[in-house]
Design a protein around this motif. Structure first.
Motif, PDB file in Angstrom:
ATOM      1  N   THR A 165     -55.235  10.444  22.798  1.00 40.11           N
ATOM      2  CA  THR A 165     -54.509  11.284  23.762  1.00 40.11           C
ATOM      3  C   THR A 165     -54.103  10.500  24.998  1.00 40.11           C
ATOM      4  N   LEU A 166     -55.018   9.683  25.529  1.00 36.42           N
ATOM      5  CA  LEU A 166     -54.731   8.907  26.734  1.00 36.42           C
ATOM      6  C   LEU A 166     -53.527   7.999  26.516  1.00 36.42           C
ATOM      7  N   GLU A 167     -53.526   7.287  25.409  1.00 37.83           N
ATOM      8  CA  GLU A 167     -52.451   6.341  25.137  1.00 37.83           C
ATOM      9  C   GLU A 167     -51.097   7.048  25.029  1.00 37.83           C
ATOM     10  N   GLN A 168     -51.081   8.180  24.336  1.00 37.17           N
ATOM     11  CA  GLN A 168     -49.823   8.914  24.183  1.00 37.17           C
ATOM     12  C   GLN A 168     -49.355   9.480  25.519  1.00 37.17           C
ATOM     13  N   ARG A 169     -50.303   9.866  26.355  1.00 35.71           N
ATOM     14  CA  ARG A 169     -49.942  10.384  27.677  1.00 35.71           C
ATOM     15  C   ARG A 169     -49.317   9.285  28.533  1.00 35.71           C
ATOM     16  N   VAL A 170     -49.875   8.074  28.469  1.00 36.52           N
ATOM     17  CA  VAL A 170     -49.341   6.978  29.279  1.00 36.52           C
ATOM     18  C   VAL A 170     -47.923   6.615  28.829  1.00 36.52           C
ATOM     19  N   VAL A 171     -47.700   6.534  27.516  1.00 35.05           N
ATOM     20  CA  VAL A 171     -46.341   6.264  27.007  1.00 35.05           C
ATOM     21  C   VAL A 171     -45.376   7.342  27.494  1.00 35.05           C
ATOM     22  N   ALA A 172     -45.786   8.612  27.400  1.00 35.99           N
ATOM     23  CA  ALA A 172     -44.924   9.725  27.825  1.00 35.99           C
ATOM     24  C   ALA A 172     -44.658   9.679  29.327  1.00 35.99           C
ATOM     25  N   SER A 173     -45.674   9.282  30.105  1.00 36.13           N
ATOM     26  CA  SER A 173     -45.513   9.209  31.560  1.00 36.13           C
ATOM     27  C   SER A 173     -44.509   8.138  31.957  1.00 36.13           C
ATOM     28  N   VAL A 174     -44.575   6.990  31.302  1.00 38.66           N
ATOM     29  CA  VAL A 174     -43.629   5.925  31.602  1.00 38.66           C
ATOM     30  C   VAL A 174     -42.214   6.382  31.254  1.00 38.66           C
ATOM     31  N   ASP A 198     -44.397  -7.034  28.417  1.00 42.40           N
ATOM     32  CA  ASP A 198     -45.201  -8.187  28.044  1.00 42.40           C
ATOM     33  C   ASP A 198     -45.998  -7.859  26.784  1.00 42.40           C
ATOM     34  N   MET A 199     -46.670  -8.855  26.232  1.00 41.94           N
ATOM     35  CA  MET A 199     -47.478  -8.631  25.028  1.00 41.94           C
ATOM     36  C   MET A 199     -48.809  -7.997  25.436  1.00 41.94           C
ATOM     37  N   THR A 200     -48.867  -6.665  25.405  1.00 43.05           N
ATOM     38  CA  THR A 200     -50.058  -5.931  25.817  1.00 43.05           C
ATOM     39  C   THR A 200     -50.129  -4.629  25.018  1.00 43.05           C
ATOM     40  N   ILE A 201     -51.286  -3.980  25.002  1.00 43.00           N
ATOM     41  CA  ILE A 201     -51.480  -2.823  24.120  1.00 43.00           C
ATOM     42  C   ILE A 201     -50.444  -1.728  24.370  1.00 43.00           C
ATOM     43  N   LEU A 202     -50.117  -1.466  25.634  1.00 43.82           N
ATOM     44  CA  LEU A 202     -49.120  -0.431  25.918  1.00 43.82           C
ATOM     45  C   LEU A 202     -47.764  -0.793  25.293  1.00 43.82           C
ATOM     46  N   THR A 203     -47.454  -2.075  25.253  1.00 50.24           N
ATOM     47  CA  THR A 203     -46.205  -2.515  24.622  1.00 50.24           C
ATOM     48  C   THR A 203     -46.229  -2.275  23.118  1.00 50.24           C
ATOM     49  N   TYR A 204     -47.380  -2.558  22.496  1.00 50.48           N
ATOM     50  CA  TYR A 204     -47.483  -2.335  21.048  1.00 50.48           C
ATOM     51  C   TYR A 204     -47.272  -0.856  20.727  1.00 50.48           C
ATOM     52  N   TRP A 205     -47.754   0.003  21.597  1.00 50.96           N
ATOM     53  CA  TRP A 205     -47.477   1.437  21.461  1.00 50.96           C
ATOM     54  C   TRP A 205     -45.972   1.709  21.635  1.00 50.96           C
ATOM     55  N   ALA A 206     -45.409   1.090  22.682  1.00 48.85           N
ATOM     56  CA  ALA A 206     -44.008   1.376  23.001  1.00 48.85           C
ATOM     57  C   ALA A 206     -43.063   0.944  21.884  1.00 48.85           C
ATOM     58  N   TRP A 207     -43.377  -0.161  21.207  1.00 49.17           N
ATOM     59  CA  TRP A 207     -42.530  -0.574  20.092  1.00 49.17           C
ATOM     60  C   TRP A 207     -42.311   0.570  19.105  1.00 49.17           C
ATOM     61  N   SER A 208     -43.371   1.288  18.798  1.00 48.01           N
ATOM     62  CA  SER A 208     -43.280   2.363  17.810  1.00 48.01           C
ATOM     63  C   SER A 208     -42.913   3.698  18.431  1.00 48.01           C
ATOM     64  N   GLY A 254     -59.361  -5.343  32.308  1.00 43.08           N
ATOM     65  CA  GLY A 254     -60.414  -6.335  32.502  1.00 43.08           C
ATOM     66  C   GLY A 254     -60.410  -7.488  31.519  1.00 43.08           C
ATOM     67  N   GLY A 255     -59.285  -7.709  30.828  1.00 44.96           N
ATOM     68  CA  GLY A 255     -59.274  -8.833  29.887  1.00 44.96           C
ATOM     69  C   GLY A 255     -58.054  -8.825  29.005  1.00 44.96           C
ATOM     70  N   TYR A 256     -58.119  -9.635  27.968  1.00 41.69           N
ATOM     71  CA  TYR A 256     -57.060  -9.645  26.959  1.00 41.69           C
ATOM     72  C   TYR A 256     -57.379  -8.542  25.956  1.00 41.69           C
ATOM     73  N   GLY A 257     -56.842  -7.335  26.230  1.00 34.97           N
ATOM     74  CA  GLY A 257     -57.281  -6.145  25.513  1.00 34.97           C
ATOM     75  C   GLY A 257     -57.032  -6.175  24.022  1.00 34.97           C
ATOM     76  N   ILE A 258     -55.844  -6.639  23.609  1.00 33.93           N
ATOM     77  CA  ILE A 258     -55.541  -6.604  22.178  1.00 33.93           C
ATOM     78  C   ILE A 258     -56.376  -7.649  21.445  1.00 33.93           C
ATOM     79  N   LEU A 259     -56.620  -8.804  22.086  1.00 32.64           N
ATOM     80  CA  LEU A 259     -57.457  -9.829  21.460  1.00 32.64           C
ATOM     81  C   LEU A 259     -58.905  -9.350  21.373  1.00 32.64           C
ATOM     82  N   ARG A 269     -56.475   1.928  23.707  1.00 36.68           N
ATOM     83  CA  ARG A 269     -56.769   1.471  22.346  1.00 36.68           C
ATOM     84  C   ARG A 269     -55.486   1.478  21.529  1.00 36.68           C
ATOM     85  N   MET A 270     -55.443   0.590  20.580  1.00 35.61           N
ATOM     86  CA  MET A 270     -54.297   0.542  19.677  1.00 35.61           C
ATOM     87  C   MET A 270     -54.485   1.573  18.574  1.00 35.61           C
ATOM     88  N   PHE A 271     -53.375   2.190  18.111  1.00 36.80           N
ATOM     89  CA  PHE A 271     -53.502   3.047  16.937  1.00 36.80           C
ATOM     90  C   PHE A 271     -53.763   2.175  15.720  1.00 36.80           C
TER      91      PHE A 271
END
Length: 560
Positions: free
Chosen positions: A381-390, A403-413, A485-490, A553-555
């Motif tokens: 839910t959090l991830e979908q809310r952030v994409v919708a907010s942007v 940039d190459m980050t989890i929110l971007t991986y969401w945004a691609w799809s 706090g870090g390289y989240g996807i890695l 988190r990534m789906f």
């Protein structure tokens, strides 16, 4: 034998007079900037260096706008974005050795994304060339060799008279489909030497058009006209060639569902009844595309991401339209059509017979419902809310750079790019640090629109220095930094593969205080207040930073 000379460039009487009386005090650097101006350049990016000072001094005598960044790689990302947004050549001025080499990752991204970047590098004096070790500062044994594997073409200059022709040839190469980065190098002494050559005025570097072969168009049109379940994959080539209108008309004429690749975001309307959107990392989408009896792939090489990590196995006939001959049939056997996407789609649109498919929209709806159910079952839910907010905060025509980050991986799809050529990311080469400097390049191209940059805290650290650039030029870029706090996807990849992560946790600054120390207004936000804070920042003039502390988190992608 007579020749028609009508297409030759001609001088006005004033230009002819000026050619006989060149102004004093010009050098090889002036020939560089005069050639760029004559070819139509208005803005250049770069970073000065000892061997390149002849070019930078000449900028002072020219009308070109110079945007100076703090790291060569970031200057390359800015030029990349300028090229993507305008479709025009983006000159990138670099020094020798370390300065030039620092741009390599950006040029790799430009090559992967077909961005027309014209890199002009200095070189050690001509006396030192030839592969020896002369002890010059910045000297490389073979500087060109470092770039030849990355750029489309390499152009060397050894005398002042070669400068205009070399730059014009590089310009034409950069703009010939597929677009891409090119490399010109000019020795220090050639740039500094005084010249009495006439001022460069009449330049022409018209790129060659890339038309489809007519017999291939006939064959492709026959396949599509007689298909039972046609489908279309639209890639970045559709956006770059300004072919989105042709794509929509063709899809509607033959009733074909369309999925856009991550590089082709905005190529087809998100809410259209035939839109499968961009859920490429989803087995339901992959199954649907595999079941097509005729699949038209336009402007995509069907690489790793576009093929759901090479699990895609089409069962029907594939037609591939691609400007890069090396990508034709590189991953799947096809009727390969080497052509610019716009030209090929225009010819296909004329040649296909209309076909009615009353089930296409319903089949698309079914796939999207299955995708939605799969994502909803993952408690994201959090991830979908952030994409919708942007999406809610960003004006429809405002460009965004991710940039190459989890929110971007969401945004691609999941992100609806409501207009073509508005959403860009570094997914071509996949390097970190793209988002913010690229957004600065887009803002330099069109300062009338706000631009959004999106980074994680790890990727943001690559680009912090460019807060000074944003402030210096007053560029209207809002930088959203998702701080986990870090390289989240890695962290996710390593935890999934090995049970724990190594090297992914990062100490980082107070991004709000850091931005403010550059004179850039900043705010710390929450998922609940993100839409309002982002909208306010985007509406304000000049640069701004919005920091969102959040662990996204990534789906779960499905390849099987």
């Amino acid at each position: 034998m007579s020749h028609d000379h009508d297409d030759r460039p001609r001088l006005t009487p004033a230009q002819a007079e000026a050619a006989l009386n060149p102004p004093p005090g010009r050098n090889g650097g002036d020939l560089v900037v005069e050639t760029l101006h004559g070819l139509g350049a208005t803005t250049v990016f770069g970073l000065p260096g000892q061997h390149a000072l002849g070019i930078f001094d000449a900028l002072r005598r020219s009308s070109l706008t110079y945007i100076g960044l703090r790291v060569e790689n970031n200057a390359g990302f800015a030029a990349d974005a300028y090229g993507r947004i305008t479709g025009e050549v983006a000159p990138l001025l670099l020094s020798t050795g370390p300065g030039a080499l620092t741009s390599l990752a950006a040029l790799q991204e430009a090559a992967s994304a077909s961005a027309p970047v014209l890199a002009i590098s200095s070189q050690i004096p001509t006396a030192g060339l030839g592969g020896g070790r002369h002890g010059y500062l910045h000297e490389l044994r073979d500087q060109q060799a470092s770039f030849r594997d990355i750029v489309k073409s390499v152009h060397t200059v050894r005398t002042a008279s070669q400068i205009p022709s070399a730059i014009a040839a590089a310009w034409e190469s950069a703009l010939t489909a597929p677009h891409g980065p090119v490399w010109v190098e000019i020795p220090q002494d050639v740039l500094l030497a005084e010249t009495v050559l006439p001022v460069v005025t009449a330049m022409d570097a018209t790129p060659r058009e890339l038309y489809p072969r007519p017999e291939l168009t006939v064959a492709a049109a026959h396949l599509l006209s007689n298909a039972e379940r046609p489908a279309i994959i639209a890639g970045g080539g559709v956006v770059r060639s300004d072919a989105t209108g042709k794509l929509r008309a063709l899809a509607e004429k033959i009733g074909a569902p369309v999925v856009t690749t991550f590089g082709g975001k905005g190529a087809f309307p998100w809410e259209h009844p035939l839109s499968l959107r961009s859920w490429l990392e989803d087995r339901h989408t992959t199954d649907f595309l595999e079941s097509a009896d005729v699949l038209l792939v336009v402007g995509s090489g069907l690489g790793e991401l576009s093929s759901n990590y090479h699990t895609f196995r089409p069962r029907g006939r594939v037609i591939q339209i691609e400007a890069d001959a090396g990508k034709l049939e590189s991953n799947h056997p096809a009727l390969g059509i080497h052509s610019d996407a716009r030209e090929a789609l225009a010819d296909l649109l004329d040649a296909v017979e209309p076909r009615e498919d009353r089930t296409a929209a319903e089949r698309v709806r079914t796939v999207l419902e299955k995708v939605r159910a799969r994502i909803d079952a993952q408690d994201l839910t959090l991830e979908q809310r952030v994409v919708a907010s942007v999406r809610e905060a960003l004006p429809d025509t405002a460009p965004s750079f991710w940039d190459m980050t989890i929110l971007t991986y969401w945004a691609w799809s999941a992100f609806d790019a409501r207009h073509p050529n508005t959403m860009h990311s570094a997914q071509g080469a996949g390097g970190l640090g793209y988002g913010f400097p690229a957004a600065l390049g887009a803002a330099a191209a069109d300062p009338t629109k706000p631009v959004l940059a999106v980074s994680g805290d790890g990727g943001a650290m690559y680009s912090i220095a460019e807060l000074a650039t944003a402030r210096q030029y007053g560029l209207p870029v809002t930088w959203l930094i998702v701080d986990d706090g870090g390289y989240g996807i890695l962290r996710e990849y390593m935890t999934g593969a090995f049970g724990e992560a190594t090297g992914t946790e990062l100490s980082r600054p107070d991004f709000v205080a850091l931005a403010e120390s550059f004179g850039v207004p900043a705010v710390r936000t929450t998922p609940e207040s993100l839409t309002d804070d982002l909208a306010k920042s985007l509406a304000a003039p000049g640069p701004s930073v919005v920091v969102l502390p959040a662990l996204l988190r990534m789906f779960e992608p499905t390849h099987l």
